[in-house]
Design a protein around this motif. Structure first.
Motif, mmCIF file in Angstrom:
data_model
loop_
_atom_site.group_PDB
_atom_site.id
_atom_site.type_symbol
_atom_site.label_atom_id
_atom_site.label_comp_id
_atom_site.label_asym_id
_atom_site.label_seq_id
_atom_site.Cartn_x
_atom_site.Cartn_y
_atom_site.Cartn_z
ATOM 1 N N LEU B 296 55.209 84.415 -4.069
ATOM 2 C CA LEU B 296 53.811 84.128 -3.734
ATOM 3 C C LEU B 296 53.040 85.430 -3.699
ATOM 4 O O LEU B 296 53.539 86.443 -3.230
ATOM 5 C CB LEU B 296 53.716 83.465 -2.370
ATOM 6 N N TRP B 298 48.967 86.773 -2.853
ATOM 7 C CA TRP B 298 47.602 86.403 -2.486
ATOM 8 C C TRP B 298 46.888 87.555 -1.802
ATOM 9 O O TRP B 298 47.506 88.528 -1.400
ATOM 10 C CB TRP B 298 47.607 85.139 -1.630
ATOM 11 N N LYS B 300 44.068 88.839 1.237
ATOM 12 C CA LYS B 300 43.503 88.492 2.536
ATOM 13 C C LYS B 300 42.345 89.452 2.818
ATOM 14 O O LYS B 300 42.353 90.583 2.342
ATOM 15 C CB LYS B 300 44.549 88.672 3.648
ATOM 16 N N ASN B 303 42.776 89.961 7.502
ATOM 17 C CA ASN B 303 43.861 89.068 7.906
ATOM 18 C C ASN B 303 43.560 87.577 7.782
ATOM 19 O O ASN B 303 44.216 86.754 8.413
ATOM 20 C CB ASN B 303 44.286 89.373 9.346
ATOM 21 N N ASP B 305 42.417 84.238 5.053
ATOM 22 C CA ASP B 305 42.376 83.770 3.678
ATOM 23 C C ASP B 305 41.035 84.084 3.020
ATOM 24 O O ASP B 305 40.004 84.007 3.677
ATOM 25 C CB ASP B 305 42.537 82.230 3.688
#
Lengths: 176, 428
Positions: B296, B298, B300, B303, B305
């Motif tokens: 995975l 991704w 941020k 901290n 999304d």
């Protein structure tokens, strides 16, 4: 191939050692860590399902295949994982009661677990790969491995005798 | 019982609603139909057990049988809840939901009870239905139902009887002929024949090996062609007749997903950008020989999304890229700012990569590129100012020294001027 890969992995380990803060997972932060769903089945083709709130391993046929439990995995650090089912709402743990050691399913959210706390340690499993299969050793109960019985429809448990003929500790473990 | 009460409640509701609007009444009629159909669909759930017997419900696993073959139904609560130790202290009875009496006893009928199970040898479609096992003694009684579905031995029914099994490509692995325990118990001469797509597998084959005395079929070096339909057949003898027991298996072959510890190789810790412009920060991860699907990756922001932080989608995650360079795998995900605003300069952007072998985070901050160009712009100005200052200083210094020289000159001049007439006088 093997000779080439070894220094690479050492280099990676060195990098991870040098930057430990960068490698640390922080499941305690507000944003939940990403949980991955894995399919697990033992080398005798038994899959996991729930019976009376207990995780058992057996053979599921036709319409029963929908009962299969996928394992929710939250990596904690290198090779260490939290294991759960039902979207990470029930987690596997190693519990010592007297001189007995047993596998427990606890109703805690996998994303609320923290490896730093002592209570988080019982949910931690060290995964080790050997060929196509994977074994899971409890971090809180060293020497105890996740296992199934040779006989079908028996509870998934922990063993400290992984070599025994009636015990299976080798699992296929693949992302769903 | 519950459904009946529910239906009553719906009736009350309908009488009050009919008085209101026709459309409302139509809706209630629909509800009634749904209510009635649900009442008819689940009859066995509401079977009231005889006497004070506790009904534990239906066992969640359905038993599947094939016509003409033996079937064994285990009393579920005996096997899984009470355990074998309870056996001498309880009596066990079976009945079928659609028949008033007990399940016929006696081996001559082909249906008999043995220990904790009913044996049906052989099973026919008429044996399908719900069986109820009652366990009781003087102070205890409990019941549980179990469903049996017997299928015709046809191609069409195969999907209902399949056991899915999976193996990893390019490795050796075993298929298992499942759930034969009751038939092979205490048997040392168990013989199992394995078929692939209805063709008997040759025992001299190096590819397949039926391990003698076990329910296993070893497959060497699993290839894509090995995937498909298998069946294993053993036999069971009863009253001089041999019956086949068939298990159908569908083998899935999977690529061995090799995982490696992921390592983020970019971006840098600071990224320069000018406010108001579009910016893309790619996060690139090195996986080595590992496969990428289980990793995975991704972004941020502080901290949180990206999606939940930037609802207006000013900052977004771009398309995930998976590629190879010199046989080594990389994954990449860009963070796209459209545009960069001042707020971004105070935000901690983190790229996170994670698989079951490792985790890594890399923090990056956006710095305003214009502050740097201001410096560049200021440099020549300050240089010019310095130069001008220097010139001014120089000129000022020069001016001062010039004045002092003039004075001395003037002094000497004055002296000369004074002494000059004396000289004249002397000449005179």
């Amino acid at each position: 191939m093997g000779a080439c890969r070894c220094p690479t992995s050492h280099l990676i380990s060195l990098l991870l050692f040098l930057f430990p803060s960068e490698t640390a997972c922080r499941p305690s932060v507000k944003r939940p860590c990403k949980v991955q769903a894995f399919r697990i089945w033992d080398v005798n083709q038994k899959t996991f399902y729930l019976r009376n709130n207990q995780l058992v391993a057996g053979y599921l046929q036709g319409p029963n295949t929908k009962l299969e439990e996928k394992i929710d995995v939250l990596p904690v650090e290198s090779h260490a994982v939290f294991l759960g089912i039902h979207g990470g709402k029930l987690c596997l743990s190693c519990v010592k009661a007297g001189d007995k050691i047993r596998l427990q399913l606890e109703a805690v959210d996998i994303t609320d677990l923290s490896k730093t706390q002592e209570q988080g340690k019982r949910f931690t499993f060290i995964r080790s790969d050997s060929g196509p299969t994977t074994s899971f050793e409890s971090a809180a109960c060293p020497g105890w491995f996740l296992c199934t019985q040779l006989e079908a429809d028996r509870p998934v448990s922990l063993t400290n005798k992984p070599g025994e003929a009636i015990i299976v500790t080798k699992f296929y473990f693949q992302q769903d | 019982m519950q459904s009946y009460r529910l239906q009553g409640a719906r009736l009350e509701m309908s009488t009050s609603c009919v008085l209101q609007k026709l459309s409302g009444a139509m809706f209630i009629v629909y509800l009634l139909i749904v209510g009635v159909s649900s009442f008819t669909i689940q009859p066995e759930e509401h079977t009231v057990p005889a006497g004070n017997c506790r009904f534990r419900g239906k066992y969640f696993k359905t038993n599947i049988g094939i016509e003409g073959e033996p079937v064994v139904l285990q009393c579920p609560q005996m096997r899984y809840w009470l355990g074998a130790s309870a056996r001498p202290h309880v009596s066990l009875t079976w009945r079928k939901n659609d028949s008033a009496g007990m399940v016929p006893g006696g081996e001559e009928t082909g249906v008999w009870v043995q220990d904790d199970a009913i044996w049906i040898v052989p099973a026919w479609q008429g044996h399908s239905g719900t069986y109820i096992c009652t366990v009781r003694n003087a102070s205890y009684c409990d019941e549980m139902s179990i469903e049996l579905r017997v299928f015709e031995k046809t191609e069409a029914s195969v999907p209902f009887t399949l056991y899915p099994q999976s193996l990893t490509l390019s490795t050796a692995g075993t298929l298992v002929c499942p759930e034969l325990g009751q038939f092979t118990h205490n048997k040392t001469d168990m013989k199992i024949q394995w078929y692939k797509d209805s063709v008997l597998l040759d025992q001299d084959n190096k590819k397949f090996l039926s391990v003698k005395g076990t329910t296993r079929l070893l497959i060497n070096n699993v290839s894509v062609e090995d995937a498909g339909y298998y069946s294993c057949v053993t036999t069971f003898a009863h009253k001089g007749t041999r019956y086949n027991i068939t298990r159908n298996i569908k083998l899935h072959t999977k690529i061995k997903e090799e995982e490696t510890v992921p390592v983020i190789i970019s971006p840098h810790q600071t990224i320069l950008a000018s406010l108001g412009s579009r910016l893309t920060i790619p996060c690139k991860v090195f996986l080595g020989t590992g496969t990428d699907s289980a990793t995975l990756l991704w972004w941020k922001a502080n901290n949180t999304d990206i999606k939940s932080t930037y609802h207006e989608r000013r900052v977004t995650e771009g398309q995930r890229l998976e590629y190879s360079e010199n046989n080594e795998n990389y994954i990449e995900i860009p963070l796209i700012f459209n545009p960069v605003i001042r707020e971004d300069l105070n935000t901690d952007f983190t790229c996170v990569v994670r698989n079951t072998l490792g985790i890594q985070m890399l923090h990056t901050t956006v710095k305003e590129a214009t502050t740097f160009s201001w410096g560049i712009a200021l440099a020549p100005i300050s240089l010019v100012l310095l130069l001008l200052g220097g010139i001014w200083m120089h000129r000022r210094y020069k001016h001062r020294t010039g004045k002092a020289y003039g004075l001395t000159v003037l002094k000497t001049g004055h002296q000369d001027f004074e002494s000059y007439p004396r000289k004249i006088k002397e000449i005179k």
